[in-house]
Scaffold this active site. Structure first.
Site, short mmCIF file in Angstrom:
data_model
loop_
_atom_site.label_atom_id
_atom_site.label_comp_id
_atom_site.label_asym_id
_atom_site.label_seq_id
_atom_site.Cartn_x
_atom_site.Cartn_y
_atom_site.Cartn_z
N GLY A 1 0.87 -1.37 -0.15
CA GLY A 1 -0.10 0.01 0.09
C GLY A 1 0.70 1.34 -0.08
CD GLN B 1 3.37 6.07 2.56
OE1 GLN B 1 2.33 5.25 2.20
NE2 GLN B 1 4.19 5.14 2.95
CB CYS C 1 5.56 2.33 7.11
SG CYS C 1 4.82 3.66 6.33
CG LEU C 2 6.93 1.38 1.09
CD1 LEU C 2 6.21 1.63 -0.40
CD2 LEU C 2 7.93 0.46 0.74
CG HIS D 1 -0.22 1.23 7.30
ND1 HIS D 1 0.75 0.79 8.32
CD2 HIS D 1 0.35 2.32 6.66
CE1 HIS D 1 1.78 1.51 7.80
NE2 HIS D 1 1.68 2.05 7.04
CD GLU D 2 -0.85 2.23 2.96
OE1 GLU D 2 -0.46 3.53 2.95
OE2 GLU D 2 -0.18 1.33 3.19
CG HIS E 1 0.30 6.86 5.64
ND1 HIS E 1 1.38 7.31 6.11
CD2 HIS E 1 0.74 5.44 5.31
CE1 HIS E 1 2.24 6.27 6.49
NE2 HIS E 1 2.13 5.12 5.77
NI NI Z 1 2.85 3.46 5.55
#
Ligand code: NI
Length: 178
Positions: free
Chosen positions: A47, A52, A95-96, A138-139, A142
């Site tokens: 995701g 991000q 997480c990226l 999670h997404e 963000h």
């Molecule tokens: Ni993340």
């Protein structure tokens, strides 16, 4: 050229910012979604949220099936969590934007989400006790300036931040997990 270089890595104020709803699904939004999917696949993420990649708007891409070798991308525009309930489950999350660490995060196991797709249709997603349930929460977090660290107790958060700083110092890059 490096797509991975596009990922905003924490700490960064853009990861703590409330994102604006998308007003019009135009070519710019479609191009952004396509670029985010490329970035996500390039980093083996499941995701990615617009902040991000530095865009402070309510857009998320998800693919929880990519690990199985088949692409099944979801694009969620202005997603809202309609329901989040069920037993809380703890999952190791990465997480990226926080490369090199996996955190144990507790979240409700059942979630219902509504979002527009790229055609402007309102779609409802329901997930129970699986990767999609975690990934959706999670997404969407963000988009409201919330990261996985914010779900930890103060003590665990301090420890996790230290672990993350060490990972960064050791050269962790988006897509690296623990
Ligand atoms: Ni993340």
């Amino acid at each position: 050229m490096s797509q991975i270089g596009d990922i905003v890595v924490g700490p960064d104020q853009r990861l703590k910012t409330e994102c604006k709803p998308v007003e019009k699904i135009d070519d710019g939004i479609k191009e952004l979604a396509a670029r985010m999917l490329e970035d996500m696949y390039a980093t083996d993420g499941c995701g990615l949220a617009a902040p991000q990649v530095g865009e402070l708007i309510q857009l998320v891409v998800i693919d929880v099936d990519y690990g199985s070798g088949k692409k099944n991308p979801y694009v969620l525009i202005n997603p809202t969590i309609v329901t989040a309930d069920g037993d809380e489950v703890e999952t190791g999350e990465g997480c990226l934007s926080f490369p090199g660490v996996t955190l144990q995060v507790k979240r409700p196991s059942h979630v219902v989400v509504r979002a527009k797709n790229l055609d402007g249709d309102l779609i409802q997603y329901e997930a129970h006790d699986n990767l999609l349930a975690v990934c959706l929460q999670h997404e969407i977090d963000h988009l409201h300036g919330i990261t996985m660290f914010d779900h930890l107790s103060p003590l665990k958060r301090v420890r996790a931040m230290r672990e993350y700083e060490d990972a960064l110092a050791n050269g962790a890059k988006p897509g690296d997990v623990e």
